[in-house]
Structures are given as C-alpha cells and as structure tokens.
Scaffold this active site. Structure first.
Site, PDB file in Angstrom:
ATOM      1  N   ASP A  91       0.908  -0.801  -0.293  1.00 18.78           N
ATOM      2  CA  ASP A  91       0.231  -0.476  -0.590  1.00 18.78           C
ATOM      3  C   ASP A  91       0.933   1.308  -0.086  1.00 18.78           C
ATOM      4  O   ASP A  91       2.297   1.315   0.121  1.00 18.78           O
ATOM      5  CB  ASP A  91      -1.174  -0.025   1.088  1.00 18.78           C
ATOM      6  CG  ASP A  91      -0.606  -0.289   2.650  1.00 18.78           C
ATOM      7  OD1 ASP A  91       0.682   1.503   2.987  1.00 18.78           O
ATOM      8  OD2 ASP A  91      -0.491  -0.660   2.938  1.00 18.78           O
ATOM      9  N   HIS A 106       8.392  -5.293  -1.395  1.00 20.46           N
ATOM     10  CA  HIS A 106       7.601  -6.542  -2.355  1.00 20.46           C
ATOM     11  C   HIS A 106       6.675  -5.817  -2.937  1.00 20.46           C
ATOM     12  O   HIS A 106       6.342  -5.846  -3.180  1.00 20.46           O
ATOM     13  CB  HIS A 106       7.266  -6.846  -0.883  1.00 20.46           C
ATOM     14  CG  HIS A 106       7.156  -8.238  -0.136  1.00 20.46           C
ATOM     15  ND1 HIS A 106       7.330  -8.375   1.403  1.00 20.46           N
ATOM     16  CD2 HIS A 106       8.532  -8.683  -0.564  1.00 20.46           C
ATOM     17  CE1 HIS A 106       8.170  -9.461   1.769  1.00 20.46           C
ATOM     18  NE2 HIS A 106       9.008  -9.097   1.229  1.00 20.46           N
ATOM     19  N   CYS A 133       2.123  -3.845 -22.787  1.00 17.29           N
ATOM     20  CA  CYS A 133       2.918  -3.512 -22.456  1.00 17.29           C
ATOM     21  C   CYS A 133       2.694  -2.305 -22.437  1.00 17.29           C
ATOM     22  O   CYS A 133       3.269  -2.535 -23.506  1.00 17.29           O
ATOM     23  CB  CYS A 133       4.313  -4.082 -22.771  1.00 17.29           C
ATOM     24  SG  CYS A 133       5.403  -2.838 -21.881  1.00 17.29           S
ATOM     25  N   GLY A 172       5.558  -4.070  13.217  1.00 17.36           N
ATOM     26  CA  GLY A 172       3.796  -5.024  12.750  1.00 17.36           C
ATOM     27  C   GLY A 172       3.705  -6.410  11.358  1.00 17.36           C
ATOM     28  O   GLY A 172       3.791  -5.959  10.670  1.00 17.36           O
ATOM     29  N   ASN A 198       4.962  -4.247  17.952  1.00 16.30           N
ATOM     30  CA  ASN A 198       3.730  -5.385  17.097  1.00 16.30           C
ATOM     31  C   ASN A 198       2.256  -5.462  18.218  1.00 16.30           C
ATOM     32  O   ASN A 198       2.445  -5.026  19.852  1.00 16.30           O
ATOM     33  CB  ASN A 198       4.818  -6.413  16.708  1.00 16.30           C
ATOM     34  CG  ASN A 198       4.032  -7.314  15.712  1.00 16.30           C
ATOM     35  OD1 ASN A 198       3.398  -6.732  15.051  1.00 16.30           O
ATOM     36  ND2 ASN A 198       4.695  -8.495  15.398  1.00 16.30           N
TER      37      ASN A 198
HETATM   38  P1  OAD Z   1       1.721 -10.807   8.450  1.00 19.33           P
HETATM   39  O1  OAD Z   1       0.448 -10.814   7.903  1.00 19.33           O
HETATM   40  O2  OAD Z   1       2.660 -11.147   8.363  1.00 19.33           O
HETATM   41  O3  OAD Z   1       2.480 -10.324  10.519  1.00 19.33           O
HETATM   42  C1  OAD Z   1       1.157  -9.099  10.795  1.00 19.33           C
HETATM   43  C2  OAD Z   1       2.088  -8.544  11.939  1.00 19.33           C
HETATM   44  O4  OAD Z   1       0.885  -7.193  12.336  1.00 19.33           O
HETATM   45  C3  OAD Z   1       1.530  -9.938  13.169  1.00 19.33           C
HETATM   46  O5  OAD Z   1       3.344  -9.557  14.074  1.00 19.33           O
HETATM   47  C4  OAD Z   1       0.756  -9.325  14.104  1.00 19.33           C
HETATM   48  O6  OAD Z   1       0.820  -9.874  15.351  1.00 19.33           O
HETATM   49  C5  OAD Z   1       0.857  -7.586  13.937  1.00 19.33           C
HETATM   50  N1  OAD Z   1      -0.382  -6.663  14.023  1.00 19.33           N
HETATM   51  C6  OAD Z   1      -1.582  -7.565  13.462  1.00 19.33           C
HETATM   52  N2  OAD Z   1      -1.810  -5.964  14.237  1.00 19.33           N
HETATM   53  C7  OAD Z   1      -1.148  -4.995  14.526  1.00 19.33           C
HETATM   54  C8  OAD Z   1      -2.183  -3.529  14.746  1.00 19.33           C
HETATM   55  N3  OAD Z   1      -2.477  -2.816  14.999  1.00 19.33           N
HETATM   56  N4  OAD Z   1      -0.273  -3.031  15.421  1.00 19.33           N
HETATM   57  C9  OAD Z   1       0.519  -3.570  15.334  1.00 19.33           C
HETATM   58  N5  OAD Z   1       1.080  -4.974  14.512  1.00 19.33           N
HETATM   59  C10 OAD Z   1       0.048  -5.864  14.622  1.00 19.33           C
HETATM   60  O7  OAD Z   1       2.098 -10.194   8.073  1.00 19.33           O
HETATM   61  P2  OAD Z   1       4.041  -9.285   7.182  1.00 19.33           P
HETATM   62  O8  OAD Z   1       4.761  -9.939   8.152  1.00 19.33           O
HETATM   63  O9  OAD Z   1       4.047  -8.276   6.332  1.00 19.33           O
HETATM   64  O10 OAD Z   1       4.674 -10.951   1.021  1.00 19.33           O
HETATM   65  O11 OAD Z   1       4.159 -10.450   6.451  1.00 19.33           O
HETATM   66  C11 OAD Z   1       4.911 -10.246   5.314  1.00 19.33           C
HETATM   67  C12 OAD Z   1       4.884 -10.875   3.704  1.00 19.33           C
HETATM   68  O12 OAD Z   1       3.870 -12.075   3.734  1.00 19.33           O
HETATM   69  C13 OAD Z   1       3.637  -9.599   3.277  1.00 19.33           C
HETATM   70  O13 OAD Z   1       4.941  -8.432   2.811  1.00 19.33           O
HETATM   71  C14 OAD Z   1       3.291 -10.290   2.165  1.00 19.33           C
HETATM   72  C15 OAD Z   1       3.265 -11.598   2.776  1.00 19.33           C
HETATM   73  O14 OAD Z   1       3.144 -13.026   2.388  1.00 19.33           O
HETATM   74  C16 OAD Z   1       4.236 -11.175   0.384  1.00 19.33           C
HETATM   75  O15 OAD Z   1       2.767 -11.749  -0.345  1.00 19.33           O
HETATM   76  C17 OAD Z   1       5.907 -11.399  -0.657  1.00 19.33           C
END
Ligand code: OAD
Length: 231
Positions: A91, A106, A133, A172, A198
């Site tokens: 986003d 990403h 394209c 997060g 987190n």
């Molecule tokens: P995840 O969905 O794996 O993890 C989200 C994290 O945010 C968790 O640790 C939650 O505890 C935390 N969380 C949820 N709500 C929150 C809030 N209000 N405040 C703070 N923390 C909060 O998402 P990512 O770690 O971003 O990649 O995932 C990494 C990658 O996996 C993404 O970029 C995507 C996905 O597959 C690709 O698609 C290549």
C-alpha cells in the site's frame, strides 16, 4: 548522526482497515499463497491473480494513513540523522502519511510491471488479463509486487543501510518471511539497538533488545515521542 532503519509490515496498516496476512481471518486464510502470490500461480490463472490484486488496489486506494504512519513521517522530518523506512507493504500509506523515500521491498499495488521486457508504469485501477505493455506491446502486464520465489527489491541498498544503523525497529511484522525477518541480525551485527513494536510477539522476537506490544497507532507515536523527546 544516528541512523534509524525501520522495517514495517502489514500490522502497521491494520488499523487503516487493510487486513494482515497471518492474523486470524487474514488474507492467507482466505487465499492460497501458491495461487495468488507466485509466478506459477499467475501463469496458471492470471484472471484470479489480477482479480486478487485489483481488489486490494481498490481497498488500498480508499484507506487512510493512521497515527503510526504519521508518527514515522514526523520522525523522518525531525530526527537529526537519517531515518530509512523499508516496508514489506504494497500500500502507499507511508507516503500518504507524509513519509518520503520509502523502500518498497515487496513492490507496490500502484505499479504495473511487464513480465516480458521489465518496463514499469502506473497500474490502472483494474488490470486486465493480457494487460498490454505500453513500451513493448506484449500482453504481459502484471502487478509490480514481489511474489514468493522472486527477489525482493532494493536489497543492496537495504543491507547498506542496515550496516550503518544505530537503531533498528521492526513494526507490525510477523517475522515469518525472509529476507526481511533476518534484517534484525544484520542490524545487530552493525551494533544497532533493536526494538520490536508489534501486537503479538513475532517469530524472531527473542533477537530484539527491546519489545513493545500493542496496537501500532499507540506504540509507534509513543516510541517516536521518546526518541525525539530524549534528545
Ligand atoms: P503478517 O500478516 O505475517 O503479520 C502481521 C503482524 O502484524 C503480526 O505479527 C501481528 O501481530 C501484527 N499486527 C496486527 N495488527 C496490528 C496492529 N494493529 N498494530 C501492530 N501490529 C499488528 O504480515 P507481514 O509480516 O507484513 O509478502 O507479512 C510479511 C509478508 O508476507 C508480506 O509482505 C507478504 C506476505 O506473504 C508477499 O506477499 C511477498
């Protein structure tokens, strides 16, 4: 000048109404990664994949930045050293919240990429199967997002920044996706202080010097206030 490197994940945008991936009811409980987030899935069913990202593009365009995005922009503006934001998010909420030079490792929903010649352009709201394209004419337009099995963007720059970091924060993110999950180890090797902000402990929480649990809209502004106030 102390350099701060910040890694963000889906959790920072959760309170803006964008679902995370791995929390209960998250995107990966509704869709199979193999189907919508791999080159093979796109080759198999491009309509499914374009539809998945078209829906997310619309959602992201309607979302507003929250206090956490705005606090990081404030840190970037007021910290006397460099503040580098590396995000796994596709986003544009960091920029909408006022941040600049965000490294989208990403990719981004706002972009289209030609799978044939590598040309990039601004994605239309709704990408079609066989999206042409504008550079080479191939019907090979895809979302400019990094899929599993592909190399994330800006890795050289990110490792250079981590090697110079005095403070590293992960916000997060669940710490389940590499290489981002290992950035904390690079930062430690550089002698940085490390902090995880987190909702729940991540998979790599034990690597951090400090942890702050709670919603990003509360923990991030408080952390930024402390950093700026303590100077
Ligand atoms: P995840 O969905 O794996 O993890 C989200 C994290 O945010 C968790 O640790 C939650 O505890 C935390 N969380 C949820 N709500 C929150 C809030 N209000 N405040 C703070 N923390 C909060 O998402 P990512 O770690 O971003 O990649 O995932 C990494 C990658 O996996 C993404 O970029 C995507 C996905 O597959 C690709 O698609 C290549």
């Amino acid at each position: 000048m102390e350099k701060i490197v910040i890694l963000t994940g889906a959790g920072i945008s959760a309170e803006s109404g964008l679902g995370t991936f791995r929390d209960e009811g998250g995107l990966w409980s509704q869709h199979r990664i193999e189907d919508v987030a791999t080159p093979e899935g796109f080759a198999r069913d491009p309509a499914l994949v374009q539809g998945f990202y078209n829906a997310r593009r619309v959602q992201a365009a309607q979302a507003q930045p929250n206090e956490a995005h705005r606090a990081l922009a404030r840190l970037q503006r007021d910290w006397p050293g460099e503040v580098v934001i590396v995000t796994q998010n596709v986003d544009g909420l960091h920029e909408a919240g006022g941040a600049s030079d965000v490294l989208h490792m990403h990719g981004t929903l706002a972009g289209a990429l030609c799978a044939s010649c590598g040309h990039r352009w601004t994605a239309p709201d709704q990408m079609q199967v066989g999206e042409p394209c504008p550079s080479c004419g191939a019907p090979a337009g895809r979302p400019d997002v990094v899929w599993f099995g592909e190399m994330p963007y800006f890795m050289d720059q990110i490792y250079d920044h981590l090697a110079e970091a005095s403070i590293f924060a992960a916000i997060g993110t669940s710490g389940q996706v590499y290489p981002a999950a290992a950035f904390v180890h690079e930062a430690i090797a550089a002698g940085a202080r490390t902090v995880e902000l987190n909702l729940d402990p991540s998979a790599v929480v034990s690597s951090f010097d400090e942890t702050r649990f709670g919603p990003a809209s509360e923990t991030v502004p408080a952390w930024v206030d402390e950093l700026l106030g303590n100077r």
